[in-house]
Design an enzyme around this catalytic site. Structure first.
Site, PDB file in Angstrom:
ATOM      1  N   GLY A 259       2.706  10.203  58.062  1.00  0.00           N
ATOM      2  CA  GLY A 259       3.978   9.826  57.895  1.00  0.00           C
ATOM      3  C   GLY A 259       4.565   9.213  59.308  1.00  0.00           C
ATOM      4  O   GLY A 259       4.072   9.621  60.297  1.00  0.00           O
ATOM      5  N   CYS A 260       5.688   8.497  59.216  1.00  0.00           N
ATOM      6  CA  CYS A 260       6.026   8.101  60.488  1.00  0.00           C
ATOM      7  C   CYS A 260       6.646   8.929  61.332  1.00  0.00           C
ATOM      8  O   CYS A 260       6.193   9.221  62.633  1.00  0.00           O
ATOM      9  CB  CYS A 260       7.019   6.994  59.920  1.00  0.00           C
ATOM     10  SG  CYS A 260       8.553   7.644  59.116  1.00  0.00           S
ATOM     11  N   TYR A 261       7.564   9.826  60.677  1.00  0.00           N
ATOM     12  CA  TYR A 261       8.088  11.023  61.623  1.00  0.00           C
ATOM     13  C   TYR A 261       7.105  12.157  62.232  1.00  0.00           C
ATOM     14  O   TYR A 261       6.779  12.647  63.309  1.00  0.00           O
ATOM     15  CB  TYR A 261       9.272  11.701  60.764  1.00  0.00           C
ATOM     16  CG  TYR A 261      10.415  11.049  60.733  1.00  0.00           C
ATOM     17  CD1 TYR A 261      11.211  10.505  61.721  1.00  0.00           C
ATOM     18  CD2 TYR A 261      11.033  10.925  59.235  1.00  0.00           C
ATOM     19  CE1 TYR A 261      12.559   9.885  61.475  1.00  0.00           C
ATOM     20  CE2 TYR A 261      12.007  10.152  59.084  1.00  0.00           C
ATOM     21  CZ  TYR A 261      12.999   9.632  60.236  1.00  0.00           C
ATOM     22  OH  TYR A 261      13.926   9.043  60.006  1.00  0.00           O
TER      23      TYR A 261
ATOM     24  N   PHE B 192       8.315   5.616  69.294  1.00  0.00           N
ATOM     25  CA  PHE B 192       7.337   4.448  68.788  1.00  0.00           C
ATOM     26  C   PHE B 192       7.816   3.694  67.508  1.00  0.00           C
ATOM     27  O   PHE B 192       9.033   3.916  67.288  1.00  0.00           O
ATOM     28  CB  PHE B 192       6.115   5.475  68.190  1.00  0.00           C
ATOM     29  CG  PHE B 192       6.564   6.352  66.984  1.00  0.00           C
ATOM     30  CD1 PHE B 192       6.159   6.362  65.672  1.00  0.00           C
ATOM     31  CD2 PHE B 192       6.943   7.615  67.627  1.00  0.00           C
ATOM     32  CE1 PHE B 192       6.390   7.311  65.006  1.00  0.00           C
ATOM     33  CE2 PHE B 192       7.271   8.858  66.689  1.00  0.00           C
ATOM     34  CZ  PHE B 192       6.993   8.432  65.250  1.00  0.00           C
TER      35      PHE B 192
ATOM     36  N   THR C  34       4.044  11.613  62.689  1.00  0.00           N
ATOM     37  CA  THR C  34       3.346  11.005  63.810  1.00  0.00           C
ATOM     38  C   THR C  34       3.737  11.471  65.225  1.00  0.00           C
ATOM     39  O   THR C  34       3.042  12.040  66.155  1.00  0.00           O
ATOM     40  CB  THR C  34       3.385   9.334  63.756  1.00  0.00           C
ATOM     41  OG1 THR C  34       2.560   9.262  62.516  1.00  0.00           O
ATOM     42  CG2 THR C  34       2.595   8.995  65.040  1.00  0.00           C
TER      43      THR C  34
END
Length: 310
Positions: free
Chosen positions: A117-119, A288, A121
């Protein structure tokens, strides 16, 4: 070339799918299979496409991703799932090549890869090396805060900020106040934590990018944990990394603010450790692109590993 790998992106009209297409456009070492608009929601045609591909990339809501996997009967088909449907599922390789020694090799040979997932990461990039090094206890009472660009909410949220009603869109939103967000189990498992962290997500009126922060108190850490030792552990873990870098002491001293859009359009991640020694306070930070290393960039990185091109 007819013998080049065939890649099918199921859900290629969503934000992540479109960006994966964009990143792969013009490459002659693989073939992209796309369905006409009239067939994108046809289960039979999707199943045919899934079973004809060398690698299927799923850019779908969780229930649809699980359904798509159930349609795959060809044992040769390999899968990258960009949804959160399989991020804690046994039998799926976690698609974070920098996670640990041997992770990139595990992805390269896997049949089933689940994109982070984005968070998570950012959270896992910060916490996993420190927990492994014994600098952050696995049961530390963690609170993770993050702000993302509005694109993290998908097409509907992008339309809210870029469509006809954009002028009335909120400048900043904190959400998930019931603390039932889907990301903490993923963070806990892959960071090596024994307790579920508190996660407070938010988004602002900018399209993409993430700043994620984790505050620590030295009185709750082992005696050897300090700003310098935490930074050194991260630097050692990511030494030689293609995409993840750690601010050194001089860079950290020169940094007094973090711009979430710093890495937009790239697969890069910057990690930092900041602190107030007098108060015993430390701050872990990650910056990021939620659409890069947090989504499409990570998927393409995993795809290249699976194709033996990394």
């Amino acid at each position: 070339m007819s013998n080049s790998p065939l890649i099918f992106i199921d859900g290629d009209q969503g934000t992540t799918g479109l960006l994966i297409h964009e990143r792969l456009r013009g490459r002659n070492d693989l073939r992209l299979l796309s369905l006409p608009a009239t067939e994108r929601k046809d289960p039979l045609r999707r199943a045919e496409a899934l079973n004809s591909a060398d690698i299927a990339v799923l850019c779908l809501p969780d229930p649809a991703a699980r359904e798509a996997v159930s349609w795959i009967e060809n044992p040769k088909v390999r899968v990258i799932d960009a949804s959160s449907a399989h991020r804690t599922s046994p039998g799926w390789v976690y698609g974070f090549p920098e996670l640990a020694a041997g992770q990139a090799e595990a992805i390269a040979t896997a049949q089933r890869v689940t994109n982070p997932g984005c968070y998570p990461t950012g959270a896992i990039a910060l916490l996993r090396p420190l927990v492994q090094a014994g600098l952050v206890p696995a049961d530390y009472p963690l609170a993770i805060q993050a702000v993302s660009g509005y694109s993290g909410g998908g097409r509907a949220q992008v339309e809210q900020y870029e469509g006809a009603e954009a002028a009335s869109a909120a400048p900043f939103v904190v959400y998930g106040l019931g603390l039932h967000h889907k990301h903490p189990p993923e963070m806990q498992l892959h960071a090596g934590l024994t307790q579920r962290p508190i996660f407070v997500p938010s988004y602002g009126a900018f399209r993409q990018g993430i700043v994620l922060t984790i505050a620590l108190q030295t009185r709750l850490l082992p005696p050897q944990a300090s700003l310098d030792s935490l930074r050194a552990a991260l630097q050692a873990h990511y030494a030689g990394s293609r995409y993840i870098s750690v601010l050194d002491a001089a860079q950290s001293a020169a940094t007094d603010r973090l711009d979430p859009t710093r890495h937009n359009g790239s697969n890069d991640v910057t990690l930092g450790v900041f602190g107030n020694a007098d108060e015993g306070h430390l701050l872990l930070c990650a910056v990021f692109d939620n659409l890069g290393k947090g989504a499409s960039g990570a998927a393409v990185q995993n795809l290249e590993l699976m194709l033996g091109q990394y």
